[in-house]
Design a protein around this motif. Sequence first.
Motif, PDB file in Angstrom:
ATOM      1  N   LYS A 211      42.580  36.612  46.478  1.00 46.03           N
ATOM      2  CA  LYS A 211      42.313  37.555  45.393  1.00 46.03           C
ATOM      3  C   LYS A 211      43.562  37.821  44.557  1.00 46.03           C
ATOM      4  CE  LYS A 211      40.121  41.921  44.203  1.00 46.03           C
ATOM      5  NZ  LYS A 211      39.399  43.125  44.692  1.00 46.03           N
ATOM      6  N   GLN A 212      44.692  38.030  45.216  1.00 45.86           N
ATOM      7  CA  GLN A 212      45.931  38.284  44.492  1.00 45.86           C
ATOM      8  C   GLN A 212      46.306  37.086  43.615  1.00 45.86           C
ATOM      9  OE1 GLN A 212      49.235  39.312  47.009  1.00 45.86           O
ATOM     10  NE2 GLN A 212      50.638  39.652  45.301  1.00 45.86           N
TER      11      GLN A 212
ATOM     12  N   THR B 299      44.238  34.968  42.301  1.00 44.95           N
ATOM     13  CA  THR B 299      43.302  34.941  41.170  1.00 44.95           C
ATOM     14  C   THR B 299      43.703  35.965  40.123  1.00 44.95           C
ATOM     15  OG1 THR B 299      41.542  34.353  42.743  1.00 44.95           O
ATOM     16  CG2 THR B 299      40.875  34.978  40.523  1.00 44.95           C
ATOM     17  N   GLU B 300      44.052  37.153  40.574  1.00 46.74           N
ATOM     18  CA  GLU B 300      44.468  38.210  39.640  1.00 46.74           C
ATOM     19  C   GLU B 300      45.708  37.804  38.855  1.00 46.74           C
ATOM     20  OE1 GLU B 300      44.852  41.366  42.438  1.00 46.74           O
ATOM     21  OE2 GLU B 300      42.801  42.124  42.095  1.00 46.74           O
TER      22      GLU B 300
ATOM     23  N   ALA C 284      37.031  32.366  50.877  1.00 48.11           N
ATOM     24  CA  ALA C 284      37.205  33.678  50.243  1.00 48.11           C
ATOM     25  C   ALA C 284      36.740  33.633  48.792  1.00 48.11           C
ATOM     26  CB  ALA C 284      38.668  34.103  50.319  1.00 48.11           C
TER      27      ALA C 284
ATOM     28  N   GLU D 216      34.272  34.785  47.151  1.00 51.41           N
ATOM     29  CA  GLU D 216      33.815  36.022  46.508  1.00 51.41           C
ATOM     30  C   GLU D 216      34.966  36.776  45.835  1.00 51.41           C
ATOM     31  OE1 GLU D 216      30.546  34.457  48.327  1.00 51.41           O
ATOM     32  OE2 GLU D 216      32.495  34.796  49.262  1.00 51.41           O
ATOM     33  N   SER D 217      36.172  36.615  46.347  1.00 49.39           N
ATOM     34  CA  SER D 217      37.340  37.243  45.722  1.00 49.39           C
ATOM     35  C   SER D 217      37.606  36.655  44.348  1.00 49.39           C
ATOM     36  CB  SER D 217      38.575  37.057  46.607  1.00 49.39           C
ATOM     37  OG  SER D 217      38.422  37.698  47.855  1.00 49.39           O
ATOM     38  N   VAL D 218      37.451  35.353  44.227  1.00 51.75           N
ATOM     39  CA  VAL D 218      37.648  34.684  42.945  1.00 51.75           C
ATOM     40  C   VAL D 218      36.526  35.069  41.982  1.00 51.75           C
ATOM     41  CG1 VAL D 218      37.985  32.460  41.791  1.00 51.75           C
ATOM     42  CG2 VAL D 218      38.703  32.739  44.166  1.00 51.75           C
TER      43      VAL D 218
ATOM     44  N   SER E 112      34.698  37.725  41.948  1.00 56.72           N
ATOM     45  CA  SER E 112      34.833  39.121  41.532  1.00 56.72           C
ATOM     46  C   SER E 112      35.773  39.264  40.342  1.00 56.72           C
ATOM     47  CB  SER E 112      35.339  39.966  42.710  1.00 56.72           C
ATOM     48  OG  SER E 112      35.588  41.297  42.308  1.00 56.72           O
ATOM     49  N   VAL E 113      36.925  38.612  40.411  1.00 58.40           N
ATOM     50  CA  VAL E 113      37.895  38.682  39.319  1.00 58.40           C
ATOM     51  C   VAL E 113      37.352  37.979  38.079  1.00 58.40           C
ATOM     52  CG1 VAL E 113      40.207  38.030  38.571  1.00 58.40           C
ATOM     53  CG2 VAL E 113      39.842  38.843  40.914  1.00 58.40           C
TER      54      VAL E 113
END
Length: 322
Positions: A203-204, A206-207, A227, A229-231, A233-234
């Motif tokens: 996630k970090q 991707t952000e 993971a 879903e983390s990508v 979401s962003v």
Amino acid sequence: MALTGCGTNSTSSNTENNEGGEGEESYTIGVTQIVEHPSLDAAFEGFKMALEEKGFKEGDNVTYDVQNAQNDMNNSNTIAQNLVGDEVDLIFANSTPSAQSALNATSNIPIIFTSVTDPVGAKLVESFDNPGDNITGTTDTHPEAIPKTIEFIANEFEAKNVGLIYNAGEQNSVAQVEIVKEALTSKGMKAVEKSVSTSAEVKQATEALVGKVDVIYIATDNTVVSALESVISVANDKDIPMFAGEFDSVNRGAFAAYGFDYKDIGYEAGQMAAKILKGEETTAELPVQYPQNLKLKMNKKAAEEMDIEVKPEWEEMGEYTE
């Protein structure tokens, strides 16, 4: 060490008849998979289906010893060593790390792999036509998949910078990223890379791409896909079109992918395994196979989430998820 498994480790010592029918020799197939994932699970389903069609029926004349490494290479190595110690008749290695562990553990037991992106680069085989003395299988990379994806991005999105998130420790991912970068350069686009070592970092990473890229592309990287879903979401929050390397990621929320069904490459691997168990051919005689039936799949709901304007002509180019 957390491992999942089922089945037994018993193998018949009868080697005179290996036609795979009732009352004949029984077999134990060791199954090693790097992580639980729908695409890998589908490949295993296809593998079993092909074997059953060839007369190898689970619970009758075939036992599967299934073990999952939980995305841990140390676990993968231990699984391979245990399967070799149990003297299984054949190893089905489902992913690049699983195949590497199996080949490091044995040069005698036949290994059939699938879900492997670059078998030559991963040092599993010498070449597609000359795989090796005890290993062959099916690859999950169609030579046209990445170029077609990049062409679609270039033509339909006019992107300049494409974000890539991958684990540099996964050889299959590195191989894909190199192909992506080459394709991007040919279309006048640039890659913006972020490397991760664990799913917790996805996630970090991707952000960190926000504001720097027009599109995100996720290859078939085990760490990142676990993971995903983390990508997503962003990408949804920041309206960044997100492309993937396989269909399951599209089903989960990526916008589009050129790909194939993993069940199909597992099925093709199962056909190879049947020939080996029947003694019809050896691994050295079975070339590594590319997947068949390349196609474009898109997700309309994901398009809405990422503020992508769906063009009518796209329906003629591919299909949408249900």
